[in-house]
Design a protein around this motif. Structure first.
Motif, PDB file in Angstrom:
ATOM      1  N   TRP A  31       0.902  -1.129   0.170  1.00  0.00           N
ATOM      2  CA  TRP A  31       0.092   0.025  -0.097  1.00  0.00           C
ATOM      3  C   TRP A  31       0.798   1.291   0.036  1.00  0.00           C
ATOM      4  N   SER A  32       2.152   1.091  -0.142  1.00  0.00           N
ATOM      5  CA  SER A  32       3.118   2.194   0.239  1.00  0.00           C
ATOM      6  C   SER A  32       3.544   2.647  -1.267  1.00  0.00           C
ATOM      7  N   TYR A  67      -5.782  -5.787  -6.478  1.00  0.00           N
ATOM      8  CA  TYR A  67      -5.874  -4.282  -6.944  1.00  0.00           C
ATOM      9  C   TYR A  67      -4.815  -3.550  -7.567  1.00  0.00           C
ATOM     10  N   TYR A  68      -5.003  -2.961  -8.534  1.00  0.00           N
ATOM     11  CA  TYR A  68      -3.660  -2.062  -9.096  1.00  0.00           C
ATOM     12  C   TYR A  68      -3.795  -0.733  -8.205  1.00  0.00           C
ATOM     13  N   THR A  69      -2.814  -0.395  -7.394  1.00  0.00           N
ATOM     14  CA  THR A  69      -2.986   0.683  -6.589  1.00  0.00           C
ATOM     15  C   THR A  69      -2.427   1.980  -7.362  1.00  0.00           C
ATOM     16  N   ILE A  70      -2.814   3.163  -7.095  1.00  0.00           N
ATOM     17  CA  ILE A  70      -2.071   4.471  -7.655  1.00  0.00           C
ATOM     18  C   ILE A  70      -0.628   4.368  -7.581  1.00  0.00           C
ATOM     19  N   PHE A  71       0.265   3.673  -6.635  1.00  0.00           N
ATOM     20  CA  PHE A  71       1.609   3.592  -6.549  1.00  0.00           C
ATOM     21  C   PHE A  71       2.032   2.393  -7.852  1.00  0.00           C
ATOM     22  N   GLY A  72       1.283   2.055  -8.574  1.00  0.00           N
ATOM     23  CA  GLY A  72       1.527   0.971  -9.536  1.00  0.00           C
ATOM     24  C   GLY A  72       2.026  -0.223  -8.991  1.00  0.00           C
ATOM     25  N   GLN A 104      -3.268   8.917  -2.633  1.00  0.00           N
ATOM     26  CA  GLN A 104      -1.934   8.955  -2.351  1.00  0.00           C
ATOM     27  C   GLN A 104      -1.567   8.942  -0.862  1.00  0.00           C
ATOM     28  N   SER A 105      -2.301   9.285   0.015  1.00  0.00           N
ATOM     29  CA  SER A 105      -2.208   9.724   1.435  1.00  0.00           C
ATOM     30  C   SER A 105      -2.203   8.457   2.249  1.00  0.00           C
ATOM     31  N   LEU A 106      -1.312   8.659   3.358  1.00  0.00           N
ATOM     32  CA  LEU A 106      -1.171   7.466   4.317  1.00  0.00           C
ATOM     33  C   LEU A 106      -1.572   8.371   5.687  1.00  0.00           C
ATOM     34  N   ASP A 107      -2.340   7.346   6.408  1.00  0.00           N
ATOM     35  CA  ASP A 107      -2.763   7.977   7.924  1.00  0.00           C
ATOM     36  C   ASP A 107      -1.769   7.559   8.741  1.00  0.00           C
ATOM     37  N   VAL A 108      -0.936   8.408   9.397  1.00  0.00           N
ATOM     38  CA  VAL A 108       0.232   8.011  10.116  1.00  0.00           C
ATOM     39  C   VAL A 108       0.006   8.180  11.596  1.00  0.00           C
ATOM     40  N   LYS A 109      -1.348   8.539  12.008  1.00  0.00           N
ATOM     41  CA  LYS A 109      -1.798   8.986  13.127  1.00  0.00           C
ATOM     42  C   LYS A 109      -3.198   9.281  13.591  1.00  0.00           C
ATOM     43  N   PRO A 110      -3.761   8.644  14.556  1.00  0.00           N
ATOM     44  CA  PRO A 110      -5.191   8.833  14.773  1.00  0.00           C
ATOM     45  C   PRO A 110      -5.806   9.950  15.135  1.00  0.00           C
TER      46      PRO A 110
END
Length: 614
Positions: A38-39, A416-421, A487-493
């Motif tokens: 997912w990265s 699934y093909y992600t936006i990061f290829g 493209q975003s990652l949730d790194v904190k709640p």
């Protein structure tokens, strides 16, 4: 202990309040997240605000441990015993165990991208609180700490006011040279938010609220504590600047937190406030004028509050989930469409499309473009096309006017093909109260709805320090597509309490709550009927309300290495000051006079005692 040595012991605390919050310096690093599908495959990132603050906290925490051990060994002064720190020890213990047993120990011990609150940083916070409690034992020492804190705050306010006026020091020529070590020409820096938005040196406008939740109550306390007019003028100006910075950050959480604190203050000190109306009324008028003037030029906060109460109900996404297992199961408006394919020996691609009952769906086939168009009113606009993607046969599924790309993996399941290829499985994590939370708290609500179910895996131990990024369902691609956040990652709640509960475990969260509530209740008992005749009581109450406001803000903000060290310093100071105030209020034993006429612990002289012989 002589005065110089005593002051020397305060240096670590002074650094945490003045220098550490101002550290901004470029750090180039690899996130280590490339192992997760997912990265992004681009693993290199830059940090300016977090990493070196974390290193400073770890170093200062280690120095504090050495100084504590040195004092204990030399027996210059025995450790003060305080049962209030037992819950903090419990929190530290569960955080250590959660990290040791974590599936992602690397991040617990090294820190994760964009956060850098490793196990060593979290343990450093505990050491900081204990150290402040042990080494600040007099009003003079407390006053020294407050003087240095004021200096650090003045520098921070200069940064903040400049940002509010549209001048950001960090993107000036000299600022860029300082924070990049003279290498600014080699990098394209993009540090600031929109012009006029205040973020200080704490990385994000959200943390501006956390910072001033601690500083504004202390500024008020210092204004009251000092009697000389020039000190009062200084803190009055600083309060106005702080309010401007808080408003210019565009953050609602700080305003809500101060409103809650204000209600508590009124409930506890209503009579004292009435007596001090000559001070309170002008202060309220000035604050109101600043607030009105700011809103007349910037309606960001107003818009956010209006949306809070007027936002229409959030409609359901047409596609609620996609399951990528033996086939591709797309749930559209409550109906499930199953799609799969096989490649025969002659290269012919056999595509199957059916409903949840296993009935083949009617479709038309375009041989030229190899597209199957579904002819079923339950799935309007659905089509499936076999395409070549990166030299592989994959399916392009058009559903709800969105193109989704899938392929069958070597294990016989779909990806699934992600936006990061990259190819990854789609997860459909459990959610709670999603509509209510999202409508009320916007992006935070979406994150909370998926974070709260994670607590069921943290009943005893959590996932480990700083592991939120790799344990949160980053592969919830359906929701990311609809949110436009692929493209975003949730790194904190975005909630300190969820952060502790998930990473350190439910017992650790309970321990933190007990630790703070114990301190706060003790403070309320001490200061509710206090006369505030001396500075000790004023500063003690200031520390209590500063930490209380921070804890309220923390419902909407995480712990961050840019602000948290200040909170933990104040917690240690607050507990120590409470003890000093308590000792001062305790009735002192009457002086006793020995028979030789000197005061001491001997027998009391009786009325009518015999005269001393010459």
């Amino acid at each position: 202990m002589n005065k110089k040595k005593s002051t020397g012991y305060l240096i670590p605390l002074i650094l945490l309040l003045t220098v550490v919050p101002l550290i901004v310096y470029m750090y180039k690093y690899e996130t280590g997240l490339v192992q997760f599908d997912w990265s992004s495959l681009l693993d290199e990132k830059y940090d300016f605000f977090m990493y070196y603050k974390a290193i400073a906290v770890i170093i200062i925490g280690a120095v504090m441990c050495i100084l504590l051990a040195y004092r204990y060994k030399t027996k210059q002064k025995q450790f003060k015993l305080c049962y209030e720190f037992i819950p903090l020890v419990v929190y530290a213990g569960f955080t250590v165990l959660s990290s040791v047993f974590s599936q992602y120990r690397y991040y617990s011990f090294h820190g994760a991208s964009e956060v850098f609150e490793s196990l060593w940083v979290l343990l450093g916070y505990c050491v900081i609180a204990f150290y402040a409690y042990q080494f600040v034992n007099t009003f003079e020492e407390l006053d020294c700490i407050m003087e240095w804190m004021t200096i650090g705050l003045i520098v921070m306010l200069a940064l903040g006011v400049g940002q509010a006026l549209g001048y950001d020091f960090f993107v000036s020529d000299i600022g860029k040279e300082i924070i990049t070590g003279g290498l600014s020409k080699h990098y394209q820096l993009d540090l600031n938010f929109e012009k006029g938005r205040v973020f200080l040196s704490v990385y994000n406008p959200n943390y501006v609220a956390s910072y001033f939740s601690l500083m504004i109550p202390m500024e008020i306390a210092l204004f009251i504590r000092h009697k000389k007019w020039y000190f009062k003028a200084l803190y009055a100006v600083m309060l106005i600047a702080s309010l401007i910075c808080l408003l210019a950050s565009g953050n609602r959480s700080g305003i809500v937190a101060f409103a809650v604190t204000g209600i508590v203050v009124v409930l506890l000190f209503f009579k004292k406030i009435l007596k001090a109306w000559k001070f309170v009324l002008p202060a309220a008028v000035v604050a109101g004028v600043i607030f009105a003037m700011f809103l007349s030029r910037n309606d960001l906060i107003v818009e956010k509050f209006v949306r809070l109460f007027t936002a229409p109900p959030i409609p359901d996404d047409a596609i609620s989930q996609i399951v990528t297992e033996e086939d591709i199961a797309i749930t559209y408006q409550g109906e499930v469409c199953h799609i799969s394919y096989d490649v025969e020996e002659d290269g012919f691609i056999n595509i199957a499309i059916s409903d949840d009952a296993g009935q083949t769906l009617n479709s038309t086939f375009n041989e030229n473009e190899y597209i199957y168009t579904v002819e079923d009113e339950r799935f309007p606009g659905f089509s499936v096309q076999a395409v070549n993607l990166n030299e592989e046969i994959v399916l392009n599924v058009l559903a709800d006017n969105i193109n989704w790309y899938f392929k069958k993996g070597d294990d016989g399941t779909y990806y699934y093909y992600t936006i990061f290829g990259r190819w990854d499985k789609i997860s459909n994590p459990p959610r709670v109260a999603e509509k209510f939370l999202e409508r009320t708290f916007e992006e935070r609500g979406t994150i909370w709805s998926k974070t709260i179910p994670m607590l069921k895996n943290s009943i005893l131990f959590g996932t480990g320090a700083d592991t939120y990024t790799v344990t949160y369902p980053q592969d919830d691609y359906v929701r990311k597509v609809y949110d436009g956040a692929q493209q975003s990652l949730d790194v904190k709640p975005h909630c300190f309490y969820l952060q502790v509960g998930v990473q350190s475990g439910i017992p650790a969260l309970f321990a933190i709550l007990v630790f703070y509530i114990w301190y706060f209740v003790t403070g309320v008992k001490l200061y509710r009927d206090a006369s505030f005749a001396d500075g000790m009581e004023v500063l003690g109450a200031g520390l209590m309300f500063a930490t209380f406001t921070y804890m309220v803000v923390s419902v909407l903000n995480d712990s961050t290495v840019t602000v948290a060290p200040i909170f933990w310093v104040m917690m240690g100071l607050g507990i120590s000051v409470n003890e000093m105030v308590k000792r001062k209020k305790e009735p002192q034993p009457e002086p006793q006079i020995q028979e030789n006429g000197k005061s001491g612990q001997g027998k009391k002289a009786k009325a009518g005692s015999k005269k001393t012989k010459r």
